[in-house]
Structure formats: C-alpha cells, structure tokens
Design an enzyme around this catalytic site. Structure first.
Site, PDB file in Angstrom:
ATOM      1  N   LYS A   6       0.986  -0.982   0.102  1.00 16.72           N
ATOM      2  CA  LYS A   6      -0.331  -0.336  -0.114  1.00 16.72           C
ATOM      3  C   LYS A   6       0.678   1.730  -0.425  1.00 16.72           C
ATOM      4  O   LYS A   6       1.946   1.625   0.863  1.00 16.72           O
ATOM      5  CB  LYS A   6      -1.588   0.088   1.094  1.00 16.72           C
ATOM      6  CG  LYS A   6      -1.578   1.557   1.786  1.00 16.72           C
ATOM      7  CD  LYS A   6      -1.680   1.812   3.337  1.00 16.72           C
ATOM      8  CE  LYS A   6      -0.441   2.433   3.255  1.00 16.72           C
ATOM      9  NZ  LYS A   6       0.134   2.619   4.698  1.00 16.72           N
TER      10      LYS A   6
ATOM     11  N   PRO B 163       9.257  -5.439   3.177  1.00 14.81           N
ATOM     12  CA  PRO B 163       9.749  -5.558   4.520  1.00 14.81           C
ATOM     13  C   PRO B 163       8.272  -5.162   5.027  1.00 14.81           C
ATOM     14  O   PRO B 163       7.777  -4.849   5.461  1.00 14.81           O
ATOM     15  CB  PRO B 163      10.642  -4.319   4.206  1.00 14.81           C
ATOM     16  CG  PRO B 163      10.215  -3.645   2.994  1.00 14.81           C
ATOM     17  CD  PRO B 163       9.587  -4.414   2.451  1.00 14.81           C
TER      18      PRO B 163
ATOM     19  N   GLY C 263       2.293  -3.984   5.467  1.00 21.64           N
ATOM     20  CA  GLY C 263       2.929  -5.099   4.864  1.00 21.64           C
ATOM     21  C   GLY C 263       1.687  -6.002   6.335  1.00 21.64           C
ATOM     22  O   GLY C 263       1.276  -6.414   5.394  1.00 21.64           O
ATOM     23  N   GLY C 264       1.621  -6.144   6.812  1.00 22.50           N
ATOM     24  CA  GLY C 264       1.427  -6.185   8.383  1.00 22.50           C
ATOM     25  C   GLY C 264      -0.830  -6.734   7.771  1.00 22.50           C
ATOM     26  O   GLY C 264      -1.393  -8.096   7.969  1.00 22.50           O
TER      27      GLY C 264
ATOM     28  N   ASP D  47      -5.304   0.584   8.450  1.00 24.32           N
ATOM     29  CA  ASP D  47      -4.683   0.297   7.312  1.00 24.32           C
ATOM     30  C   ASP D  47      -5.479  -1.108   6.703  1.00 24.32           C
ATOM     31  O   ASP D  47      -5.480  -1.110   5.146  1.00 24.32           O
ATOM     32  CB  ASP D  47      -3.410   0.284   6.974  1.00 24.32           C
ATOM     33  CG  ASP D  47      -2.665   1.253   6.352  1.00 24.32           C
ATOM     34  OD1 ASP D  47      -2.608   2.698   6.870  1.00 24.32           O
ATOM     35  OD2 ASP D  47      -1.368   1.239   6.993  1.00 24.32           O
TER      36      ASP D  47
END
Length: 307
Positions: free
Chosen positions: A11, A98, A105-106, A140
């Site tokens: 994102k 990363p 990411g998470g 997010d």
C-alpha cells in the site's frame, strides 16, 4: 485440496495529510492510497487445526515472534469466533515485503487473509463480521481489504472512491532496512495541521499525476520520520537522482519511499542502479494498478499470475 490464494499488495500513500487529533489521541487523516504489484502472498486451506506457516525472504522476524501476536492469526481466530465456527485452517504466508515499513505489510497480510477466508468459508466480503473486524485489526486494514485505489479519511476507516490511476504507472520502492514504529513517528510530528487535498480531476497520464501530487500535497509524517531516521532523506535523494523520476515520496510513517517514473524502462533501470549502489537496501520496481484484490480458487500449489 482446494487452496485459496490472495495477494497482499504493498500500500502506498501517494499523499498523506494530518488534519487534526482527537481527544483519544488518534489522528484524523486524508490520503490517496494506491496499491503496487509488489506483494506478500497468503494461501489458506481447510485443515483439522489452525496453523500459520511463514516463508519468504522477510519472514525471519515473524518466526521469532509469538504466533498469536501475528495479525494473520488474529484475523483467522477473530473472524472464526464472530462467525461461530472453529479456526480450522492452515495459512501459509510468504513474506516478501519488509516489516514496519509504511507500506501496510502486516495490514495487507491480515486483509488478504480475510479475503481468502471469505472465499473459503463462502462469506460475503461485506459481511458485518468482516468489516467490523477489519477496522479493529488496524487503521490500514479496511483499505487493504479492498486493495483498490481509494481515499481514506478519519482514522483510516472512512473510505471513498478515487479516480483510476493512469495506465503504465510505474514506481520503485526502496526501504533502507529501517523499521519505523508508527506511534513514534506521529509523536514526533509537530507543526500545524493540514487541510484535505482530494483531487477533483482524473489523471491523463503519469506526468499529470505527478504534477497534481506536487501541488500542495505531501506526506505530513515525512519530516518527523526523517528526523528519527536521517537515512530516509538519503533514500529520497537517491530516487530523485535517477533518470525518469517524476516524484519521490515517503509512504505512510516510513521508512519505505517510492519514486514515480515516466515508464517501465526507467523504473527498472533505476531499481538496478540503486540495488547496485546500495546493496543493503530493499529495492523493488512495481506497477501501480487500480485493483489488486484478486484471489483464486484452484487445485495444486502453482503461484498465480497477477489478474
């Protein structure tokens, strides 16, 4: 065995304005969010038990953590509990992006898990249990569930449609190996709050997009992040120095930055150059696409192409 595969796309905040702060400490935001073809991959299948399998070049930090603290585990167990069923699935997470890097990411992994579970368990993606859980898992996560170009407001959960990005929109993502905890960056932010800056026109091409993003739009968290990690300033300068870079910007709370390029060839050339000069940095060329919510049901374990 039926396997559901869902992409957890990176994102990017093409701009990010901080509009104010609520009494509870949460900040009010305005951002244009896009998704890149760089991604993690989530695969789920029914099993008699719950299991999370971690793979990929950036999986080591997650392997050292308690599985129950992973957002993917929380997504599975909380959705199963909300639906009144047992979390009897195995989830394989291939971690390419990363960690703690400002590209969701998470959150993207949790969102992809929710999409995959909905397909596996035949639950509508707009089921109240899914939408409520997404908002609770992280700011997010709701926008990552959609994985479509969008505006978000409020604390990140107020989503609105955004104009489609132009075709052939290429970026280079760069992370210097620095993790940036989001609360610390918000705490370090100072100065006045910004106004919302949503675009009222579509983008004729990538050059027009870059011009509009430069006109009074920025990442309000970048100055704070650069003070905490001056290497971010170096990343932005390195992107700016490459041929064909129309715009460089930090995403989210950092430390990942992106450059927006005139075309595919310039993006690939820039990525090769930066990888050679800075071998310790994570560098990835990618396309910005308007809809990266794709998932598939198929037999076997073949990695799917992008839709």
């Amino acid at each position: 065995m039926t396997v559901i595969r869902a992409y957890a796309a990176a994102k990017l905040n093409l701009y990010l304005h901080v509009l104010g702060r609520r009494e509870d400490g949460y900040h009010l935001l305005d951002s244009l969010v896009a998704f890149a073809s760089a991604h993690d991959l989530v695969e789920v299948e029914n099993t008699p038990y719950f299991s999370l399998q971690l793979h990929g070049p950036n999986s080591l930090p997650l392997l050292l953590e308690d599985t129950d603290s992973n957002l993917v585990t929380k997504a599975v167990k909380r959705l199963a509990d909300s639906l009144g069923r047992k979390p009897e699935v195995t989830v394989k997470l291939t971690k390419n992006l990363p960690l703690a890097s400002g590209i969701g990411g998470g959150s993207a992994d949790a969102a992809a898990t929710l999409r995959a579970l909905c397909a596996l368990w035949e639950v509508p993606i707009d089921h109240p249990a899914v939408t409520d859980l997404a908002a609770k898992l992280g700011a997010d996560v709701p926008v990552c569930v959609g994985s479509r170009t969008a505006y978000f407001g409020g604390t990140g959960t107020e989503l609105s449609p955004a104009p489609d990005l132009p075709e052939d929109c290429w970026v280079v993502l760069v992370n210097p190996g620095v993790s940036m905890p989001t609360p610390a960056v918000f705490e370090a932010r100072n100065g006045p709050f910004s106004d919302a800056a949503r675009l009222t026109t579509s983008f004729a091409d990538v050059r027009a997009l870059a011009t509009l993003l430069k006109e009074g739009r920025r990442n309000d968290l970048a100055p704070a992040a650069e003070r905490l990690s001056p290497v971010i300033t170096q990343v932005l300068a390195a992107l700016d120095s490459t041929t064909g870079c129309l715009l460089s910007r930090m995403s989210g709370s950092g430390a990942t930055c992106f450059g927006l390029y005139v075309d595919f060839d310039h993006a690939v050339a820039a990525a090769e150059l930066l990888s050679g000069v800075r071998p310790g940095w994570w560098v990835q060329p990618a396309a910005l696409l308007n809809d990266l919510s794709g998932l598939e049901v198929e037999e076997g374990t073949t990695l799917l192409d992008w839709p």
